[in-house]
Design a protein around this motif. Structure first.
Motif, PDB file in Angstrom:
ATOM      1  N   HIS A 187       0.582  -1.244  -0.072  1.00  0.00           N
ATOM      2  CA  HIS A 187      -0.013  -0.040  -0.059  1.00  0.00           C
ATOM      3  C   HIS A 187       0.846   1.511   0.106  1.00  0.00           C
ATOM      4  N   LEU A 188       1.946   1.501  -0.932  1.00  0.00           N
ATOM      5  CA  LEU A 188       2.716   2.493  -1.074  1.00  0.00           C
ATOM      6  C   LEU A 188       2.901   2.727  -2.503  1.00  0.00           C
ATOM      7  N   SER A 189       3.153   3.947  -2.974  1.00  0.00           N
ATOM      8  CA  SER A 189       3.283   4.110  -4.590  1.00  0.00           C
ATOM      9  C   SER A 189       4.680   3.346  -4.860  1.00  0.00           C
ATOM     10  N   SER A 190       4.681   3.149  -6.105  1.00  0.00           N
ATOM     11  CA  SER A 190       6.104   2.430  -6.524  1.00  0.00           C
ATOM     12  C   SER A 190       6.992   3.219  -6.222  1.00  0.00           C
ATOM     13  N   THR A 191       7.305   4.590  -6.217  1.00  0.00           N
ATOM     14  CA  THR A 191       8.454   5.203  -5.845  1.00  0.00           C
ATOM     15  C   THR A 191       8.698   5.220  -4.534  1.00  0.00           C
ATOM     16  N   ALA A 192       7.794   5.384  -3.613  1.00  0.00           N
ATOM     17  CA  ALA A 192       8.067   5.134  -2.279  1.00  0.00           C
ATOM     18  C   ALA A 192       8.693   3.633  -1.772  1.00  0.00           C
ATOM     19  N   ALA A 193       7.879   2.676  -2.728  1.00  0.00           N
ATOM     20  CA  ALA A 193       8.516   1.255  -2.273  1.00  0.00           C
ATOM     21  C   ALA A 193       9.918   1.046  -2.937  1.00  0.00           C
ATOM     22  N   ALA A 194      10.076   1.488  -3.944  1.00  0.00           N
ATOM     23  CA  ALA A 194      11.748   1.669  -4.274  1.00  0.00           C
ATOM     24  C   ALA A 194      12.776   2.332  -3.415  1.00  0.00           C
ATOM     25  N   ARG A 195      12.005   3.557  -3.055  1.00  0.00           N
ATOM     26  CA  ARG A 195      13.046   4.345  -2.047  1.00  0.00           C
ATOM     27  C   ARG A 195      13.080   3.449  -0.623  1.00  0.00           C
ATOM     28  N   ARG A 196      12.038   2.716  -0.265  1.00  0.00           N
ATOM     29  CA  ARG A 196      12.252   2.081   1.009  1.00  0.00           C
ATOM     30  C   ARG A 196      13.031   0.725   0.678  1.00  0.00           C
ATOM     31  N   ARG A 197      13.143  -0.013  -0.321  1.00  0.00           N
ATOM     32  CA  ARG A 197      13.813  -0.968  -0.617  1.00  0.00           C
ATOM     33  C   ARG A 197      15.240  -0.733  -0.791  1.00  0.00           C
ATOM     34  N   LYS A 198      15.404   0.233  -1.384  1.00  0.00           N
ATOM     35  CA  LYS A 198      16.882   0.716  -1.582  1.00  0.00           C
ATOM     36  C   LYS A 198      17.522   1.237  -0.271  1.00  0.00           C
ATOM     37  N   ILE A 199      16.834   1.709   0.753  1.00  0.00           N
ATOM     38  CA  ILE A 199      17.103   1.930   2.246  1.00  0.00           C
ATOM     39  C   ILE A 199      17.570   0.659   2.681  1.00  0.00           C
ATOM     40  N   LEU A 200      16.515  -0.364   2.671  1.00  0.00           N
ATOM     41  CA  LEU A 200      16.716  -1.432   3.574  1.00  0.00           C
ATOM     42  C   LEU A 200      18.098  -2.479   2.899  1.00  0.00           C
ATOM     43  N   GLU A 201      18.232  -2.316   1.490  1.00  0.00           N
ATOM     44  CA  GLU A 201      19.545  -2.781   0.927  1.00  0.00           C
ATOM     45  C   GLU A 201      20.660  -2.152   1.447  1.00  0.00           C
ATOM     46  N   GLU A 202      20.783  -0.793   1.521  1.00  0.00           N
ATOM     47  CA  GLU A 202      21.797  -0.030   1.828  1.00  0.00           C
ATOM     48  C   GLU A 202      22.283  -0.324   3.367  1.00  0.00           C
ATOM     49  N   CYS A 203      21.229  -0.252   4.053  1.00  0.00           N
ATOM     50  CA  CYS A 203      21.796  -0.545   5.518  1.00  0.00           C
ATOM     51  C   CYS A 203      21.895  -1.815   5.801  1.00  0.00           C
ATOM     52  N   GLY A 204      21.837  -2.720   4.942  1.00  0.00           N
ATOM     53  CA  GLY A 204      22.121  -4.298   5.412  1.00  0.00           C
ATOM     54  C   GLY A 204      21.180  -5.049   5.659  1.00  0.00           C
ATOM     55  N   ALA A 205      19.799  -4.733   5.807  1.00  0.00           N
ATOM     56  CA  ALA A 205      18.600  -5.438   6.108  1.00  0.00           C
ATOM     57  C   ALA A 205      18.392  -6.416   5.015  1.00  0.00           C
ATOM     58  N   VAL A 206      18.435  -5.909   3.970  1.00  0.00           N
ATOM     59  CA  VAL A 206      18.446  -6.932   2.664  1.00  0.00           C
ATOM     60  C   VAL A 206      19.859  -7.147   2.168  1.00  0.00           C
ATOM     61  N   THR A 207      20.123  -8.275   2.132  1.00  0.00           N
ATOM     62  CA  THR A 207      21.907  -8.200   1.542  1.00  0.00           C
ATOM     63  C   THR A 207      21.872  -8.793  -0.001  1.00  0.00           C
ATOM     64  N   GLY A 208      20.725  -9.365  -0.284  1.00  0.00           N
ATOM     65  CA  GLY A 208      20.669  -9.749  -1.826  1.00  0.00           C
ATOM     66  C   GLY A 208      19.389 -10.413  -2.030  1.00  0.00           C
ATOM     67  N   TYR A 209      19.465 -11.201  -3.578  1.00  0.00           N
ATOM     68  CA  TYR A 209      18.354 -11.738  -3.975  1.00  0.00           C
ATOM     69  C   TYR A 209      18.860 -13.093  -4.587  1.00  0.00           C
ATOM     70  N   SER A 210      18.154 -14.197  -4.581  1.00  0.00           N
ATOM     71  CA  SER A 210      18.609 -15.504  -5.046  1.00  0.00           C
ATOM     72  C   SER A 210      17.261 -16.148  -5.785  1.00  0.00           C
ATOM     73  N   ALA A 211      17.717 -17.063  -6.452  1.00  0.00           N
ATOM     74  CA  ALA A 211      16.360 -18.203  -6.783  1.00  0.00           C
ATOM     75  C   ALA A 211      16.532 -19.155  -5.950  1.00  0.00           C
ATOM     76  N   ASN A 212      15.525 -19.842  -5.577  1.00  0.00           N
ATOM     77  CA  ASN A 212      15.510 -20.787  -4.856  1.00  0.00           C
ATOM     78  C   ASN A 212      15.394 -22.287  -5.934  1.00  0.00           C
ATOM     79  N   LEU A 213      16.532 -23.216  -5.818  1.00  0.00           N
ATOM     80  CA  LEU A 213      16.755 -23.997  -6.777  1.00  0.00           C
ATOM     81  C   LEU A 213      16.311 -25.399  -6.137  1.00  0.00           C
ATOM     82  N   ASN A 214      15.843 -26.274  -7.137  1.00  0.00           N
ATOM     83  CA  ASN A 214      15.422 -27.754  -6.494  1.00  0.00           C
ATOM     84  C   ASN A 214      16.618 -28.518  -6.758  1.00  0.00           C
ATOM     85  N   LEU A 215      17.538 -28.674  -5.739  1.00  0.00           N
ATOM     86  CA  LEU A 215      18.774 -29.418  -5.972  1.00  0.00           C
ATOM     87  C   LEU A 215      18.728 -30.820  -6.302  1.00  0.00           C
ATOM     88  N   GLU A 216      17.375 -31.489  -5.816  1.00  0.00           N
ATOM     89  CA  GLU A 216      17.034 -32.815  -6.290  1.00  0.00           C
ATOM     90  C   GLU A 216      16.908 -32.855  -7.992  1.00  0.00           C
TER      91      GLU A 216
END
Length: 165
Positions: free
Chosen positions: A37-66
């Motif tokens: 429930h935010l504008s896309s600009t506000a969501a992008a800004r908050r995501r960037k802050i979470l990344e920069e402060c280290g709360a979000v450290t990266g993104y990855s795919a969940n792989l089916n190792l089997e």
């Protein structure tokens, strides 16, 4: 940069963003904004802050190792011959080179390190044991436990969201 942001500074919206991107790190800013429930600009800004402060450290795919051929999971407990700093450093430098290992942590108790290793078969584990694990420096004992059935695996422990709806 917001590196000084603390966990206590995060509000309910930040935790909703964290929950959503943990479920789907590929969410566009528009979709993320709609979900929290935010504008896309506000969501992008908050995501960037979470990344920069280290709360979000990266993104990855969940792989089916089997499906990828390495579906046998082995928990490996390793005791070293010594806990001297040089011994620990040499072991840690070597273990990161093990291609079958996805997790390794220094732990308390009777064991020094716990590892997670992924293999194709029991024969493949014999190969990994001989070519990777037994060649690690300063190892005194290796104990292996094969995972029979995975009950659950979480990306985030739900406790961090308690009281933050």
């Amino acid at each position: 940069m917001q590196e000084d942001l603390q966990l206590s500074d995060l509000d309910q919206t930040d935790f909703r963003i964290i929950r959503e991107i943990a479920r789907d790190g590929r969410l566009s800013d528009v979709a993320l904004g709609e979900r929290v429930h935010l504008s896309s600009t506000a969501a992008a800004r908050r995501r960037k802050i979470l990344e920069e402060c280290g709360a979000v450290t990266g993104y990855s795919a969940n792989l089916n190792l089997e499906a990828l051929g390495v579906g046998i999971v082995v928990l490996v407990a390793i005791e070293l011959a010594s806990q001297a700093e040089q011994v620990l450093n040499e072991f840690e430098a070597a273990v990161v080179q093990c291609p079958s290992m996805t997790f390794c942590s220094f732990v308390s108790g009777d064991t020094d390190f716990i590892m997670i290793v992924h293999v194709r078969s029991l024969g493949d584990y014999d190969r990994v044991y001989r070519s990777e694990l037994s060649k690690l420096p300063h190892v005194a004992k290796i104990r292996s436990s094969f995972v029979m059935r995975q009950v659950t695996q979480r990306v985030i422990p739900p406790v961090i969201f308690e009281g933050r709806r």
